[in-house]
Motif scaffolding. Sequence first.
Motif, mmCIF file in Angstrom:
data_model
loop_
_atom_site.group_PDB
_atom_site.id
_atom_site.type_symbol
_atom_site.label_atom_id
_atom_site.label_comp_id
_atom_site.label_asym_id
_atom_site.label_seq_id
_atom_site.Cartn_x
_atom_site.Cartn_y
_atom_site.Cartn_z
ATOM 1 N N GLU A 1 6.206 5.818 -2.426
ATOM 2 C CA GLU A 1 4.755 5.955 -3.118
ATOM 3 C C GLU A 1 3.537 5.433 -2.983
ATOM 4 O O GLU A 1 4.038 3.886 -1.654
ATOM 5 C CB GLU A 1 5.387 5.360 -4.026
ATOM 6 C CG GLU A 1 3.763 5.450 -5.362
ATOM 7 C CD GLU A 1 4.232 3.897 -6.406
ATOM 8 O OE1 GLU A 1 5.344 3.885 -7.029
ATOM 9 O OE2 GLU A 1 4.060 3.697 -7.159
ATOM 10 N N GLN A 2 2.503 5.518 -2.589
ATOM 11 C CA GLN A 2 1.747 4.707 -2.104
ATOM 12 C C GLN A 2 0.101 4.317 -3.205
ATOM 13 O O GLN A 2 -0.092 5.599 -4.013
ATOM 14 C CB GLN A 2 0.941 6.107 -0.725
ATOM 15 C CG GLN A 2 -0.158 7.517 -1.926
ATOM 16 C CD GLN A 2 -1.484 7.469 -1.604
ATOM 17 O OE1 GLN A 2 -2.001 6.219 -1.672
ATOM 18 N NE2 GLN A 2 -1.735 8.463 -2.173
ATOM 19 N N ASN A 3 -0.202 3.839 -3.336
ATOM 20 C CA ASN A 3 -0.757 3.144 -4.581
ATOM 21 C C ASN A 3 -2.245 2.804 -3.502
ATOM 22 O O ASN A 3 -3.578 2.194 -4.162
ATOM 23 C CB ASN A 3 -0.768 1.375 -5.088
ATOM 24 C CG ASN A 3 -1.105 0.827 -3.954
ATOM 25 O OD1 ASN A 3 -1.044 0.340 -2.804
ATOM 26 N ND2 ASN A 3 -0.383 -0.425 -3.987
ATOM 27 N N LEU A 4 -2.590 4.293 -2.574
ATOM 28 C CA LEU A 4 -4.459 3.518 -2.410
ATOM 29 C C LEU A 4 -5.816 5.017 -2.579
ATOM 30 O O LEU A 4 -6.017 4.505 -2.084
ATOM 31 C CB LEU A 4 -4.093 3.253 -1.319
ATOM 32 C CG LEU A 4 -3.414 2.447 0.348
ATOM 33 C CD1 LEU A 4 -2.775 2.874 1.697
ATOM 34 C CD2 LEU A 4 -4.229 1.092 0.534
ATOM 35 N N GLY A 5 -4.820 5.471 -3.475
ATOM 36 C CA GLY A 5 -5.927 6.378 -3.947
ATOM 37 C C GLY A 5 -5.716 7.757 -2.629
ATOM 38 O O GLY A 5 -6.833 8.259 -3.206
ATOM 39 N N ALA B 1 0.632 -1.676 0.322
ATOM 40 C CA ALA B 1 -0.400 -0.134 0.306
ATOM 41 C C ALA B 1 0.739 1.320 -0.091
ATOM 42 O O ALA B 1 0.429 2.010 -1.212
ATOM 43 C CB ALA B 1 -1.285 -0.368 1.427
ATOM 44 N N VAL B 2 1.893 0.962 0.363
ATOM 45 C CA VAL B 2 2.855 2.357 1.401
ATOM 46 C C VAL B 2 4.190 2.331 1.240
ATOM 47 O O VAL B 2 4.672 1.242 2.078
ATOM 48 C CB VAL B 2 2.430 2.955 2.300
ATOM 49 C CG1 VAL B 2 3.525 3.850 2.311
ATOM 50 C CG2 VAL B 2 1.239 3.912 2.046
ATOM 51 N N SER B 3 5.194 2.458 0.310
ATOM 52 C CA SER B 3 6.334 1.547 -0.445
ATOM 53 C C SER B 3 7.142 2.824 0.235
ATOM 54 O O SER B 3 6.953 4.022 -0.685
ATOM 55 C CB SER B 3 6.200 1.015 -1.179
ATOM 56 O OG SER B 3 6.042 2.092 -2.489
ATOM 57 N N VAL C 1 15.068 6.559 12.144
ATOM 58 C CA VAL C 1 14.124 5.938 11.003
ATOM 59 C C VAL C 1 12.850 7.192 10.590
ATOM 60 O O VAL C 1 11.836 7.595 11.343
ATOM 61 C CB VAL C 1 13.065 4.921 11.913
ATOM 62 C CG1 VAL C 1 11.966 4.098 10.816
ATOM 63 C CG2 VAL C 1 13.857 3.724 11.988
ATOM 64 N N TYR C 2 13.102 6.808 9.234
ATOM 65 C CA TYR C 2 11.866 7.229 8.660
ATOM 66 C C TYR C 2 10.804 7.128 8.071
ATOM 67 O O TYR C 2 10.950 5.727 7.264
ATOM 68 C CB TYR C 2 12.592 8.348 7.304
ATOM 69 C CG TYR C 2 13.661 9.887 7.811
ATOM 70 C CD1 TYR C 2 14.508 9.063 8.072
ATOM 71 C CD2 TYR C 2 13.032 10.728 8.461
ATOM 72 C CE1 TYR C 2 15.791 10.204 9.057
ATOM 73 C CE2 TYR C 2 13.913 11.499 9.282
ATOM 74 C CZ TYR C 2 14.593 11.238 9.183
ATOM 75 O OH TYR C 2 16.583 12.266 9.711
ATOM 76 N N PHE C 3 9.591 6.834 8.198
ATOM 77 C CA PHE C 3 8.612 6.660 8.277
ATOM 78 C C PHE C 3 7.177 8.053 7.086
ATOM 79 O O PHE C 3 7.073 8.741 6.985
ATOM 80 C CB PHE C 3 7.187 6.652 9.249
ATOM 81 C CG PHE C 3 7.719 4.844 9.605
ATOM 82 C CD1 PHE C 3 8.639 5.068 10.998
ATOM 83 C CD2 PHE C 3 7.790 3.671 9.197
ATOM 84 C CE1 PHE C 3 9.217 4.764 11.740
ATOM 85 C CE2 PHE C 3 7.869 2.296 10.047
ATOM 86 C CZ PHE C 3 8.993 2.915 11.176
ATOM 87 N N CYS C 4 6.667 7.227 5.790
ATOM 88 C CA CYS C 4 5.825 7.430 5.334
ATOM 89 C C CYS C 4 5.036 6.996 5.650
ATOM 90 O O CYS C 4 3.919 6.169 5.640
ATOM 91 C CB CYS C 4 6.186 7.378 3.616
ATOM 92 S SG CYS C 4 5.304 8.191 2.273
ATOM 93 N N ALA C 5 3.421 8.214 4.841
ATOM 94 C CA ALA C 5 2.278 7.690 5.850
ATOM 95 C C ALA C 5 1.231 8.453 4.644
ATOM 96 O O ALA C 5 1.584 9.400 3.787
ATOM 97 C CB ALA C 5 1.796 7.404 7.145
ATOM 98 N N SER C 6 -0.338 7.792 4.641
ATOM 99 C CA SER C 6 -1.036 8.610 3.486
ATOM 100 C C SER C 6 -2.265 7.815 4.501
ATOM 101 O O SER C 6 -2.757 7.471 4.817
ATOM 102 C CB SER C 6 -1.011 7.935 2.559
ATOM 103 O OG SER C 6 -2.128 6.259 2.231
#
Lengths: 114, 115
Positions: free
Chosen positions: B24-28, B3-5, B88-93
Amino acid sequence: LAKTTQPISMDSYEGQEVNITCSHNNIATNDYITWYQQFPSQGPRFIIQGYKTKVTNEVASLFIPADRKSSTLSLPRVSLSDTAVYYCLVGLADRGSTLGRLYFGRGTQLTVWP
Amino acid sequence: DTAVSQTPKYLVTQMGNDKSIKCEQNLGHDTMYWYKQDSKKFLKIMFSYNNKELIINETVPNRFSPKSPDKAHLNLHINSLELGDSAVYFCASSQDPSGSAYEQYFGPGTRLTVT
Protein backbone atom coordinates in the motif's frame (compact mmCIF):
# COMPACT_ATOMS: atom_id res chain seq x y z
CA LEU A 1 17.28 0.41 -21.95
CA ALA A 2 20.91 1.32 -21.37
CA LYS A 3 22.75 -0.88 -18.89
CA THR A 4 25.36 0.26 -16.46
CA THR A 5 28.71 -0.89 -15.10
CA GLN A 6 29.99 0.04 -11.65
CA PRO A 7 32.70 -1.25 -9.32
CA ILE A 8 31.45 -4.04 -7.13
CA SER A 9 32.90 -2.56 -3.97
CA MET A 10 34.76 0.43 -2.56
CA ASP A 11 36.27 1.24 0.80
CA SER A 12 36.76 4.61 2.41
CA TYR A 13 37.40 6.23 5.76
CA GLU A 14 35.26 8.66 7.64
CA GLY A 15 35.63 12.23 6.52
CA GLN A 16 36.91 11.40 3.05
CA GLU A 17 35.24 12.23 -0.23
CA VAL A 18 34.06 9.20 -2.18
CA ASN A 19 33.59 9.13 -5.93
CA ILE A 20 31.75 6.22 -7.53
CA THR A 21 31.90 6.08 -11.30
CA CYS A 22 29.33 4.41 -13.48
CA SER A 23 29.69 3.56 -17.18
CA HIS A 24 26.67 3.68 -19.46
CA ASN A 25 28.04 3.60 -22.98
CA ASN A 26 24.66 2.97 -24.62
CA ILE A 27 22.82 5.81 -22.95
CA ALA A 28 20.07 7.22 -25.14
CA THR A 29 19.38 10.88 -25.83
CA ASN A 30 16.32 10.95 -23.59
CA ASP A 31 17.85 8.98 -20.72
CA TYR A 32 18.43 10.54 -17.33
CA ILE A 33 21.00 9.22 -14.86
CA THR A 34 19.77 8.37 -11.41
CA TRP A 35 21.47 7.06 -8.29
CA TYR A 36 19.86 5.10 -5.48
CA GLN A 37 21.18 4.09 -2.08
CA GLN A 38 20.24 0.90 -0.26
CA PHE A 39 20.92 0.09 3.37
CA PRO A 40 20.74 -3.51 4.62
CA SER A 41 17.19 -4.73 5.13
CA GLN A 42 15.72 -1.62 3.49
CA GLY A 43 14.44 -0.68 0.08
CA PRO A 44 16.49 1.55 -2.23
CA ARG A 45 16.25 5.29 -1.71
CA PHE A 46 16.59 7.96 -4.38
CA ILE A 47 19.71 10.11 -3.99
CA ILE A 48 20.16 12.26 -7.05
CA GLN A 49 19.36 12.54 -10.73
CA GLY A 50 20.86 14.44 -13.61
CA TYR A 51 20.93 14.77 -17.38
CA LYS A 52 24.19 16.58 -18.08
CA THR A 53 26.98 18.60 -16.43
CA LYS A 54 26.66 18.78 -12.67
CA VAL A 55 23.87 18.41 -10.19
CA THR A 56 24.21 18.98 -6.46
CA ASN A 57 21.83 18.47 -3.57
CA GLU A 58 22.19 18.24 0.18
CA VAL A 59 23.36 14.64 -0.01
CA ALA A 60 25.62 14.31 -3.04
CA SER A 61 26.87 15.69 -6.33
CA LEU A 62 26.55 14.10 -9.72
CA PHE A 63 29.07 14.82 -12.44
CA ILE A 64 28.22 13.98 -16.03
CA PRO A 65 30.71 14.60 -18.86
CA ALA A 66 29.64 15.99 -22.19
CA ASP A 67 29.41 12.59 -23.91
CA ARG A 68 27.23 11.28 -21.05
CA LYS A 69 28.76 7.80 -21.36
CA SER A 70 29.68 7.82 -17.71
CA SER A 71 28.77 9.60 -14.52
CA THR A 72 30.32 10.04 -11.09
CA LEU A 73 28.50 10.16 -7.81
CA SER A 74 30.41 12.20 -5.27
CA LEU A 75 29.74 11.86 -1.55
CA PRO A 76 31.51 14.57 0.45
CA ARG A 77 32.98 13.70 3.84
CA VAL A 78 31.42 10.29 4.27
CA SER A 79 30.48 8.91 7.65
CA LEU A 80 29.92 5.37 8.91
CA SER A 81 26.23 5.74 8.13
CA ASP A 82 27.00 6.10 4.43
CA THR A 83 27.92 2.42 4.29
CA ALA A 84 25.43 1.07 1.78
CA VAL A 85 24.99 -0.23 -1.76
CA TYR A 86 24.81 2.49 -4.40
CA TYR A 87 23.03 1.83 -7.67
CA CYS A 88 23.45 3.77 -10.89
CA LEU A 89 20.53 3.66 -13.31
CA VAL A 90 19.66 5.17 -16.63
CA GLY A 91 16.13 5.48 -17.90
CA LEU A 92 13.53 7.78 -19.29
CA ALA A 93 12.13 10.44 -16.98
CA ASP A 94 9.01 10.90 -18.99
CA ARG A 95 6.22 8.70 -20.15
CA GLY A 96 7.34 6.17 -22.70
CA SER A 97 7.64 2.51 -23.48
CA THR A 98 10.30 2.06 -20.82
CA LEU A 99 8.18 3.68 -18.14
CA GLY A 100 9.19 2.22 -14.82
CA ARG A 101 11.62 -0.27 -16.32
CA LEU A 102 14.61 0.60 -14.18
CA TYR A 103 17.65 -1.63 -14.43
CA PHE A 104 19.46 -1.65 -11.10
CA GLY A 105 22.37 -3.98 -11.74
CA ARG A 106 24.47 -5.14 -8.77
CA GLY A 107 25.43 -1.75 -7.46
CA THR A 108 28.57 -0.71 -5.57
CA GLN A 109 28.99 -1.76 -1.97
CA LEU A 110 30.56 1.19 -0.19
CA THR A 111 32.09 0.45 3.19
CA VAL A 112 33.17 3.36 5.36
CA TRP A 113 35.68 2.60 8.09
CA PRO A 114 36.33 4.62 11.26
CA ASP B 1 3.45 7.99 8.26
CA THR B 2 4.91 5.18 6.18
CA ALA B 3 4.90 6.09 2.49
CA VAL B 4 5.05 2.58 1.05
CA SER B 5 4.22 -0.32 3.32
CA GLN B 6 4.34 -4.05 2.76
CA THR B 7 2.98 -6.99 4.69
CA PRO B 8 4.24 -9.30 5.86
CA LYS B 9 7.87 -8.38 6.45
CA TYR B 10 8.90 -12.00 6.71
CA LEU B 11 7.26 -15.01 5.11
CA VAL B 12 8.43 -18.57 5.61
CA THR B 13 6.54 -21.28 3.79
CA GLN B 14 6.89 -24.68 2.20
CA MET B 15 7.23 -25.58 -1.44
CA GLY B 16 3.94 -25.90 -3.26
CA ASN B 17 2.07 -23.44 -1.07
CA ASP B 18 0.31 -20.29 -2.31
CA LYS B 19 1.06 -16.98 -0.63
CA SER B 20 0.31 -13.28 -1.05
CA ILE B 21 2.23 -10.12 -0.28
CA LYS B 22 0.36 -6.86 0.13
CA CYS B 23 1.55 -3.37 -0.69
CA GLU B 24 0.00 0.00 0.00
CA GLN B 25 1.21 3.52 -0.74
CA ASN B 26 -0.19 6.73 0.71
CA LEU B 27 1.72 9.09 -1.58
CA GLY B 28 -1.05 9.51 -4.11
CA HIS B 29 1.14 8.04 -6.84
CA ASP B 30 -0.27 6.63 -10.05
CA THR B 31 2.31 3.93 -10.65
CA MET B 32 3.31 0.96 -8.52
CA TYR B 33 5.90 -1.76 -9.02
CA TRP B 34 7.10 -5.11 -7.76
CA TYR B 35 10.81 -5.92 -7.68
CA LYS B 36 12.66 -9.10 -6.72
CA GLN B 37 16.10 -8.95 -5.10
CA ASP B 38 18.03 -12.20 -5.02
CA SER B 39 20.83 -13.25 -2.70
CA LYS B 40 23.42 -11.58 -4.95
CA LYS B 41 21.62 -8.27 -4.52
CA PHE B 42 20.42 -8.07 -8.09
CA LEU B 43 17.24 -6.01 -8.06
CA LYS B 44 14.94 -6.83 -10.98
CA ILE B 45 11.61 -5.36 -11.89
CA MET B 46 8.76 -7.85 -12.18
CA PHE B 47 5.59 -5.83 -12.76
CA SER B 48 4.38 -2.28 -13.00
CA TYR B 49 0.86 -0.89 -12.79
CA ASN B 50 -0.27 2.57 -13.80
CA ASN B 51 -3.75 3.59 -12.67
CA LYS B 52 -4.59 -0.06 -12.03
CA GLU B 53 -3.48 -1.07 -15.50
CA LEU B 54 -0.61 -3.50 -16.04
CA ILE B 55 2.06 -1.73 -18.09
CA ILE B 56 5.16 -3.77 -17.43
CA ASN B 57 5.27 -7.53 -17.21
CA GLU B 58 8.80 -8.81 -17.27
CA THR B 59 9.73 -12.43 -17.88
CA VAL B 60 8.14 -13.78 -14.74
CA PRO B 61 6.58 -17.25 -14.29
CA ASN B 62 2.81 -17.36 -14.56
CA ARG B 63 2.75 -18.47 -10.94
CA PHE B 64 3.21 -14.80 -10.06
CA SER B 65 0.08 -12.72 -10.44
CA PRO B 66 -0.17 -9.08 -9.42
CA LYS B 67 -3.49 -7.51 -8.54
CA SER B 68 -4.25 -3.84 -8.16
CA PRO B 69 -7.67 -3.21 -6.58
CA ASP B 70 -7.03 0.54 -6.63
CA LYS B 71 -4.24 3.01 -7.27
CA ALA B 72 -2.98 2.79 -3.70
CA HIS B 73 -2.64 -0.99 -3.56
CA LEU B 74 -0.68 -3.58 -5.50
CA ASN B 75 -0.66 -7.12 -4.21
CA LEU B 76 1.46 -10.01 -5.36
CA HIS B 77 0.12 -13.53 -5.30
CA ILE B 78 2.42 -16.48 -5.82
CA ASN B 79 1.14 -19.96 -6.58
CA SER B 80 2.97 -23.26 -6.13
CA LEU B 81 5.99 -21.72 -4.46
CA GLU B 82 9.42 -23.06 -5.42
CA LEU B 83 12.78 -22.90 -3.68
CA GLY B 84 14.01 -20.42 -6.29
CA ASP B 85 11.32 -17.97 -5.26
CA SER B 86 13.20 -17.27 -2.04
CA ALA B 87 14.21 -13.64 -2.20
CA VAL B 88 13.32 -10.20 -0.93
CA TYR B 89 10.38 -8.64 -2.74
CA PHE B 90 10.09 -4.88 -2.86
CA CYS B 91 7.09 -2.82 -3.71
CA ALA B 92 7.61 0.70 -5.03
CA SER B 93 5.59 3.62 -6.32
CA SER B 94 6.17 6.76 -8.32
CA GLN B 95 4.26 9.74 -9.63
CA ASP B 96 3.28 9.52 -13.24
CA PRO B 97 6.48 11.03 -14.66
CA SER B 98 6.05 13.79 -17.16
CA GLY B 99 9.51 15.13 -17.68
CA SER B 100 10.25 15.62 -14.01
CA ALA B 101 12.35 13.55 -11.61
CA TYR B 102 12.05 9.83 -12.16
CA GLU B 103 11.99 8.86 -8.52
CA GLN B 104 10.61 5.66 -7.10
CA TYR B 105 9.75 5.17 -3.45
CA PHE B 106 10.39 1.71 -2.12
CA GLY B 107 8.78 -0.24 0.66
CA PRO B 108 10.78 -2.04 3.36
CA GLY B 109 10.68 -5.36 1.54
CA THR B 110 9.26 -8.81 2.25
CA ARG B 111 11.76 -11.57 2.82
CA LEU B 112 10.28 -14.77 1.43
CA THR B 113 11.87 -18.06 2.39
CA VAL B 114 10.65 -21.24 0.75
CA THR B 115 11.67 -24.48 2.43
